[in-house]
Design an enzyme around this catalytic site. Sequence first.
Site, PDB file in Angstrom:
ATOM      1  N   LYS A   9      18.779  16.896  -2.686  1.00 34.51           N
ATOM      2  CA  LYS A   9      18.342  16.069  -3.817  1.00 34.51           C
ATOM      3  C   LYS A   9      18.106  16.939  -5.057  1.00 34.51           C
ATOM      4  O   LYS A   9      18.035  18.174  -4.953  1.00 34.51           O
ATOM      5  CB  LYS A   9      17.057  15.332  -3.425  1.00 34.51           C
ATOM      6  CG  LYS A   9      17.233  14.351  -2.255  1.00 34.51           C
ATOM      7  CD  LYS A   9      15.910  13.675  -1.916  1.00 34.51           C
ATOM      8  CE  LYS A   9      16.090  12.659  -0.808  1.00 34.51           C
ATOM      9  NZ  LYS A   9      14.817  11.971  -0.479  1.00 34.51           N
ATOM     10  N   TYR A  49      20.566   3.487  -1.682  1.00 34.63           N
ATOM     11  CA  TYR A  49      19.254   3.137  -1.125  1.00 34.63           C
ATOM     12  C   TYR A  49      19.036   1.621  -1.036  1.00 34.63           C
ATOM     13  O   TYR A  49      17.889   1.163  -1.037  1.00 34.63           O
ATOM     14  CB  TYR A  49      18.144   3.771  -1.971  1.00 34.63           C
ATOM     15  CG  TYR A  49      17.915   5.247  -1.691  1.00 34.63           C
ATOM     16  CD1 TYR A  49      17.657   5.709  -0.394  1.00 34.63           C
ATOM     17  CD2 TYR A  49      17.926   6.189  -2.717  1.00 34.63           C
ATOM     18  CE1 TYR A  49      17.426   7.052  -0.133  1.00 34.63           C
ATOM     19  CE2 TYR A  49      17.693   7.539  -2.465  1.00 34.63           C
ATOM     20  CZ  TYR A  49      17.447   7.966  -1.167  1.00 34.63           C
ATOM     21  OH  TYR A  49      17.207   9.299  -0.910  1.00 34.63           O
ATOM     22  N   PHE A  57       8.685   1.706  -4.465  1.00 33.91           N
ATOM     23  CA  PHE A  57       9.170   2.966  -5.038  1.00 33.91           C
ATOM     24  C   PHE A  57      10.681   2.973  -5.288  1.00 33.91           C
ATOM     25  O   PHE A  57      11.232   3.973  -5.767  1.00 33.91           O
ATOM     26  CB  PHE A  57       8.772   4.146  -4.130  1.00 33.91           C
ATOM     27  CG  PHE A  57       9.249   4.014  -2.703  1.00 33.91           C
ATOM     28  CD1 PHE A  57      10.541   4.393  -2.342  1.00 33.91           C
ATOM     29  CD2 PHE A  57       8.410   3.502  -1.720  1.00 33.91           C
ATOM     30  CE1 PHE A  57      10.984   4.275  -1.029  1.00 33.91           C
ATOM     31  CE2 PHE A  57       8.847   3.373  -0.406  1.00 33.91           C
ATOM     32  CZ  PHE A  57      10.137   3.755  -0.062  1.00 33.91           C
ATOM     33  N   ARG A  85      18.501  14.562  11.634  1.00 31.60           N
ATOM     34  CA  ARG A  85      17.191  13.991  11.275  1.00 31.60           C
ATOM     35  C   ARG A  85      16.053  14.861  11.821  1.00 31.60           C
ATOM     36  O   ARG A  85      15.028  15.037  11.164  1.00 31.60           O
ATOM     37  CB  ARG A  85      17.052  12.554  11.816  1.00 31.60           C
ATOM     38  CG  ARG A  85      17.915  11.530  11.116  1.00 31.60           C
ATOM     39  CD  ARG A  85      17.492  11.258   9.686  1.00 31.60           C
ATOM     40  NE  ARG A  85      16.181  10.636   9.586  1.00 31.60           N
ATOM     41  CZ  ARG A  85      15.736  10.004   8.502  1.00 31.60           C
ATOM     42  NH1 ARG A  85      16.496   9.905   7.414  1.00 31.60           N
ATOM     43  NH2 ARG A  85      14.545   9.486   8.474  1.00 31.60           N
ATOM     44  N   THR A  91       9.948  11.822   6.950  1.00 27.03           N
ATOM     45  CA  THR A  91      10.118  11.436   5.540  1.00 27.03           C
ATOM     46  C   THR A  91       9.030  12.080   4.677  1.00 27.03           C
ATOM     47  O   THR A  91       9.301  12.600   3.597  1.00 27.03           O
ATOM     48  CB  THR A  91      10.065   9.900   5.408  1.00 27.03           C
ATOM     49  OG1 THR A  91      11.123   9.359   6.205  1.00 27.03           O
ATOM     50  CG2 THR A  91      10.212   9.460   3.972  1.00 27.03           C
ATOM     51  N   ARG A 102      11.933  19.937   5.837  1.00 20.08           N
ATOM     52  CA  ARG A 102      10.835  19.427   5.000  1.00 20.08           C
ATOM     53  C   ARG A 102       9.506  20.084   5.358  1.00 20.08           C
ATOM     54  O   ARG A 102       8.656  20.304   4.482  1.00 20.08           O
ATOM     55  CB  ARG A 102      10.752  17.901   5.131  1.00 20.08           C
ATOM     56  CG  ARG A 102      11.893  17.171   4.389  1.00 20.08           C
ATOM     57  CD  ARG A 102      11.950  15.716   4.786  1.00 20.08           C
ATOM     58  NE  ARG A 102      12.919  14.936   4.008  1.00 20.08           N
ATOM     59  CZ  ARG A 102      13.350  13.731   4.381  1.00 20.08           C
ATOM     60  NH1 ARG A 102      12.895  13.174   5.490  1.00 20.08           N
ATOM     61  NH2 ARG A 102      14.227  13.081   3.637  1.00 20.08           N
ATOM     62  N   ASN A 112      11.044  15.374  -1.489  1.00 24.42           N
ATOM     63  CA  ASN A 112      11.258  15.899  -0.131  1.00 24.42           C
ATOM     64  C   ASN A 112      12.642  16.521   0.062  1.00 24.42           C
ATOM     65  O   ASN A 112      13.103  16.675   1.187  1.00 24.42           O
ATOM     66  CB  ASN A 112      10.928  14.836   0.929  1.00 24.42           C
ATOM     67  CG  ASN A 112      11.830  13.623   0.858  1.00 24.42           C
ATOM     68  OD1 ASN A 112      12.780  13.597   0.068  1.00 24.42           O
ATOM     69  ND2 ASN A 112      11.562  12.623   1.673  1.00 24.42           N
ATOM     70  N   HIS A 115      18.311  14.490   1.823  1.00 19.61           N
ATOM     71  CA  HIS A 115      18.604  13.212   2.460  1.00 19.61           C
ATOM     72  C   HIS A 115      19.471  13.453   3.686  1.00 19.61           C
ATOM     73  O   HIS A 115      20.343  14.312   3.680  1.00 19.61           O
ATOM     74  CB  HIS A 115      19.375  12.287   1.501  1.00 19.61           C
ATOM     75  CG  HIS A 115      19.919  11.075   2.203  1.00 19.61           C
ATOM     76  ND1 HIS A 115      19.160   9.966   2.456  1.00 19.61           N
ATOM     77  CD2 HIS A 115      21.134  10.851   2.778  1.00 19.61           C
ATOM     78  CE1 HIS A 115      19.889   9.088   3.135  1.00 19.61           C
ATOM     79  NE2 HIS A 115      21.090   9.597   3.343  1.00 19.61           N
ATOM     80  N   GLU A 126      27.394   5.595   4.269  1.00 16.48           N
ATOM     81  CA  GLU A 126      27.054   6.565   3.220  1.00 16.48           C
ATOM     82  C   GLU A 126      28.225   7.511   2.938  1.00 16.48           C
ATOM     83  O   GLU A 126      28.506   7.839   1.780  1.00 16.48           O
ATOM     84  CB  GLU A 126      25.793   7.342   3.625  1.00 16.48           C
ATOM     85  CG  GLU A 126      24.548   6.456   3.582  1.00 16.48           C
ATOM     86  CD  GLU A 126      23.310   7.100   4.198  1.00 16.48           C
ATOM     87  OE1 GLU A 126      23.365   8.270   4.627  1.00 16.48           O
ATOM     88  OE2 GLU A 126      22.265   6.416   4.248  1.00 16.48           O
TER      89      GLU A 126
HETATM   90  P1  DAT Z   1      14.237   9.259   4.592  1.00 15.43           P
HETATM   91  O1  DAT Z   1      14.679   9.993   3.342  1.00 15.43           O
HETATM   92  O2  DAT Z   1      13.430  10.154   5.494  1.00 15.43           O
HETATM   93  O3  DAT Z   1      15.385   8.594   5.318  1.00 15.43           O
HETATM   94  P2  DAT Z   1      13.479   6.612   3.652  1.00 15.43           P
HETATM   95  O4  DAT Z   1      14.915   6.240   3.847  1.00 15.43           O
HETATM   96  O5  DAT Z   1      12.448   5.753   4.277  1.00 15.43           O
HETATM   97  O6  DAT Z   1      13.214   8.120   4.156  1.00 15.43           O
HETATM   98  O7  DAT Z   1      13.149   6.694   2.107  1.00 15.43           O
HETATM   99  C1  DAT Z   1      14.069   7.268   1.208  1.00 15.43           C
HETATM  100  C2  DAT Z   1      13.330   8.152   0.250  1.00 15.43           C
HETATM  101  O8  DAT Z   1      12.418   7.378  -0.506  1.00 15.43           O
HETATM  102  C3  DAT Z   1      12.470   9.237   0.903  1.00 15.43           C
HETATM  103  O9  DAT Z   1      13.231  10.390   1.245  1.00 15.43           O
HETATM  104  C4  DAT Z   1      11.470   9.508  -0.161  1.00 15.43           C
HETATM  105  C5  DAT Z   1      11.258   8.145  -0.799  1.00 15.43           C
HETATM  106  N1  DAT Z   1      10.095   7.471  -0.190  1.00 15.43           N
HETATM  107  C6  DAT Z   1      10.002   6.942   1.043  1.00 15.43           C
HETATM  108  N2  DAT Z   1       8.801   6.409   1.280  1.00 15.43           N
HETATM  109  C7  DAT Z   1       8.105   6.613   0.142  1.00 15.43           C
HETATM  110  C8  DAT Z   1       6.776   6.300  -0.273  1.00 15.43           C
HETATM  111  N3  DAT Z   1       5.939   5.664   0.541  1.00 15.43           N
HETATM  112  N4  DAT Z   1       6.412   6.673  -1.513  1.00 15.43           N
HETATM  113  C9  DAT Z   1       7.258   7.308  -2.345  1.00 15.43           C
HETATM  114  N5  DAT Z   1       8.523   7.626  -2.033  1.00 15.43           N
HETATM  115  C10 DAT Z   1       8.936   7.290  -0.801  1.00 15.43           C
HETATM  116 MG    MG Z   2      16.551   6.948   4.853  1.00 16.71          MG
END
Ligand code: DAT
Ligand code: MG
Length: 149
Positions: A9, A49, A57, A85, A91, A102, A112, A115, A126
Amino acid sequence: MERTFIAVKPDGVQRGLCGEIIKRFEQRGFRLVAAKFLQASEDHMKKHYLDLKDKPFYNGLCKYMSTGPILAMVWEGQNIVKLGRVMLGETNPADSKPGSIRGDLCIDIGRNIIHGSDTLENAKAEIDLWFKAEELVSYTPCAQPWLYE
Ligand code: DAT
Ligand code: MG
């Protein structure tokens, strides 16, 4: 063999962590199939996303992801979606174990750094979103028989 979509990212790129992240996937024995360095549009990130569209968010995340360069990659290997993963960690970096990307390299959920696709189905979608079929390179690394029985 499975393929997964991994992206450094904008925060990971700005912090100079592309090499470290590539190193971890290479050293595990995974095979780089495609890579491109680009600044994605907000629209592109909204597609990426889409499953999070109802989260509070979502808009901020998609905007943030379009503010700087991303290193987009496809990696291949046995069970790589799940293992990728595990390598990423949780996350929220605060919940990520030391030894994970992470858990070792970042602090905040909104920064973080990386991705990784969470299911084989999402990995396929994707990869299709980020790459054209002809951008994926098929080859057999010479280490193949030393990685797999
Ligand atoms: P991941 O990236 O582990 O697959 P995700 O798909 O649930 O997680 O979310 C995508 C991204 O969105 C994640 O890397 C960071 C952001 N994110 C997730 N949960 C969040 C939250 N509660 N507050 C702020 N950003 C968040
Ligand atoms: Mg995800």
